[in-house]
Write a protein that holds these residues in place. Structure first.
Motif, short mmCIF file in Angstrom:
data_model
loop_
_atom_site.label_atom_id
_atom_site.label_comp_id
_atom_site.label_asym_id
_atom_site.label_seq_id
_atom_site.Cartn_x
_atom_site.Cartn_y
_atom_site.Cartn_z
N LEU A 119 0.84 -1.21 0.00
CA LEU A 119 0.00 0.00 0.00
C LEU A 119 0.87 1.25 0.00
O LEU A 119 1.87 1.33 0.74
CB LEU A 119 -0.92 0.02 1.22
CG LEU A 119 -1.91 -1.15 1.33
CD1 LEU A 119 -2.72 -1.01 2.62
CD2 LEU A 119 -2.82 -1.20 0.12
N LEU A 120 0.49 2.20 -0.81
CA LEU A 120 1.14 3.52 -0.82
C LEU A 120 0.32 4.45 0.06
O LEU A 120 -0.87 4.67 -0.19
CB LEU A 120 1.22 4.07 -2.25
CG LEU A 120 1.70 5.51 -2.40
CD1 LEU A 120 3.18 5.63 -2.01
CD2 LEU A 120 1.49 6.01 -3.82
N ARG A 121 0.93 5.03 1.06
CA ARG A 121 0.23 5.88 2.01
C ARG A 121 0.47 7.36 1.71
O ARG A 121 1.35 7.73 0.93
CB ARG A 121 0.65 5.56 3.45
CG ARG A 121 2.12 5.76 3.72
CD ARG A 121 2.54 5.27 5.11
NE ARG A 121 1.99 6.10 6.17
CZ ARG A 121 1.07 5.69 7.04
NH1 ARG A 121 0.61 4.43 6.96
NH2 ARG A 121 0.63 6.49 7.98
N ASN A 122 -0.35 8.22 2.33
CA ASN A 122 -0.21 9.69 2.24
C ASN A 122 -0.25 10.18 0.79
O ASN A 122 0.51 11.06 0.39
CB ASN A 122 1.10 10.16 2.90
CG ASN A 122 1.14 9.87 4.38
OD1 ASN A 122 0.10 9.89 5.05
ND2 ASN A 122 2.31 9.59 4.91
N SER A 128 -9.52 13.04 -0.96
CA SER A 128 -9.93 11.98 -0.03
C SER A 128 -8.70 11.21 0.44
O SER A 128 -7.91 10.74 -0.38
CB SER A 128 -10.91 11.03 -0.70
OG SER A 128 -12.08 11.71 -1.11
N PRO A 129 -8.53 11.04 1.76
CA PRO A 129 -7.39 10.25 2.25
C PRO A 129 -7.62 8.76 2.02
O PRO A 129 -8.75 8.28 1.98
CB PRO A 129 -7.36 10.59 3.74
CG PRO A 129 -8.78 10.94 4.08
CD PRO A 129 -9.34 11.60 2.85
N GLY A 130 -6.54 8.05 1.85
CA GLY A 130 -6.64 6.62 1.61
C GLY A 130 -5.31 6.06 1.17
O GLY A 130 -4.24 6.63 1.45
N PHE A 131 -5.35 4.94 0.44
CA PHE A 131 -4.15 4.25 0.03
C PHE A 131 -4.25 3.88 -1.45
O PHE A 131 -5.33 3.60 -1.97
CB PHE A 131 -3.95 2.96 0.85
CG PHE A 131 -3.75 3.19 2.32
CD1 PHE A 131 -2.47 3.29 2.86
CD2 PHE A 131 -4.84 3.31 3.17
CE1 PHE A 131 -2.29 3.49 4.22
CE2 PHE A 131 -4.67 3.50 4.53
CZ PHE A 131 -3.39 3.61 5.06
N LEU A 160 -10.01 5.13 3.36
CA LEU A 160 -9.79 4.62 4.71
C LEU A 160 -11.00 3.83 5.18
O LEU A 160 -12.14 4.07 4.76
CB LEU A 160 -9.53 5.78 5.68
CG LEU A 160 -8.27 6.62 5.42
CD1 LEU A 160 -8.19 7.78 6.41
CD2 LEU A 160 -7.02 5.77 5.51
N GLY A 161 -10.71 2.89 6.08
CA GLY A 161 -11.79 2.08 6.63
C GLY A 161 -12.54 2.80 7.73
O GLY A 161 -12.40 4.01 7.94
#
Length: 349
Positions: A119-122, A128-131, A160-161
């Motif tokens: 997963l690539l973060r940030n 929208s935040p997420g991966f 995000l969950g």
């Protein structure tokens, strides 16, 4: 029309009434104080430095504008091009992507390695935040790549969950043989920031493979210096990830900023010219013109306090005549009241 003189008054002499001297101001004193040579030199140097800085800033913005226009032109041309086999652009392991081939679509034929998903973060998408879901893809063997190429594919975005920390459900890629069309991008520089297990801070092929459960040793000698952003998959997966947006082609505000800096430079030059022009005008005393307020204040200060005359209005003929008559009355000796009265009445008639 004249009025009769009162009894006992001396008749006025023949001829025009002489103008009596009086305290009528001829011209207001100018408060002008010329600037010294040193002050002018300091001002000139300051203006030159300001103009130079504005022009440098404008040139910098212009260079950024040209660079951005070149990027947009390349994106529009390459992104809409027809897809070609990946071997046409990346024929053998270890090759890097030519800068002119960025954003070009290619087809990958082979299979995903879902067990090595990272997963690539940030990296938000549309705010929208997420991966981003990164999955290695192994192409079919070719003469130049006997074991096939290993290309990291960014399959899409997952928000995000429920805990707002970890990702939601991760849809699996299609199993078995797949033909994927991706947009090629050069590898990003490796990130020096730490990340939790199974996650990375940049799409660098070596870092992505090393973050997998089994490390990246299995792909040694098979990787390339590029990754792909997914467009389509055949067969299609049972559940799709959120697609990645098209590349940004907004030119930004660099061109308008460049013109603004040029306007600032021109404004500094015009401001200095106006300052020089005003200084020369003040030196000639053009601002010390006599006004109606000056005449009234000179002869009747009490009246001037209660009567405000605009400083930018010239005295009318009646005001000038009244001021001259008042001045004559104040200057005539006490033994000649009849003559002054006669002059005043004649002037009023």
């Amino acid at each position: 029309m004249t009025r009769d003189a009162p009894p006992g008054a001396q008749p006025p002499p023949a001829g025009p009434l002489p103008v009596m001297p009086g305290p009528v101001p001829r011209r207001a004193e100018s408060p002008y104080e010329p600037r010294t040579r040193r002050e002018w030199v300091t001002l000139a140097v300051g203006v030159v430095v300001l103009i130079a800085l504005c022009l440098l800033a404008g040139r910098w913005q212009w260079n950024r504008y040209e660079s951005r226009e070149a990027q947009i032109s390349q994106i529009e041309e390459n992104y809409s091009a027809a897809a070609v086999p990946v071997s046409d652009l990346l024929a053998a392991p270890g090759e890097g992507l030519d800068p002119d081939d960025q954003w070009r679509p290619v087809t990958l034929e082979g299979s995903y390695q879902p067990q090595d998903t990272v997963l690539l973060r940030n990296r938000p998408v549309n705010g929208s935040p997420g991966f981003h879901v990164l999955v290695p893809f192994v192409t079919q063997p070719t003469s130049s790549a006997p074991q096939g190429l290993v290309v990291v594919v960014d399959r899409g975005f997952v928000p995000l969950g429920v805990d707002a920390v970890t990702p939601g459900a991760l849809p699996a890629p299609p199993p078995g043989e797949v033909e994927a069309t991706v947009t090629l991008r050069p590898d990003e520089p490796a990130s020096g920031r730490d990340a939790p297990g199974g996650q990375v801070q940049a799409i660098s092929t070596d870092q992505v493979l090393a973050a997998g459960p089994d490390g990246g040793a299995w792909a040694d000698g098979r990787t390339v210096g590029a990754y792909g952003q997914l467009r389509t998959e055949d067969p299609a997966p049972e559940q799709r990830l959120e697609a990645l947006p098209k590349p940004d082609t907004d030119p930004g505000s660099h061109l308008s900023y460049a013109f603004q800096w040029c306007v600032f430079a021109l404004g500094a030059l015009i401001g200095f010219w106006l300052l020089v022009r005003r200084d020369r005008r003040d030196a000639r005393g053009e601002d010390a013109a006599l006004t109606a307020g000056d005449l009234i204040a000179a002869h009747d200060p009490e009246a001037a306090r209660g009567r405000r005359v605009p400083r930018d209005r010239r005295p009318t003929a009646e005001e000038e005549e009244d001021a001259l008559v008042d001045a004559q009355i104040g200057a005539v000796p006490a033994d000649e009241p009849g003559r002054v009265r006669q002059a005043s009445e004649t002037s009023s008639a």
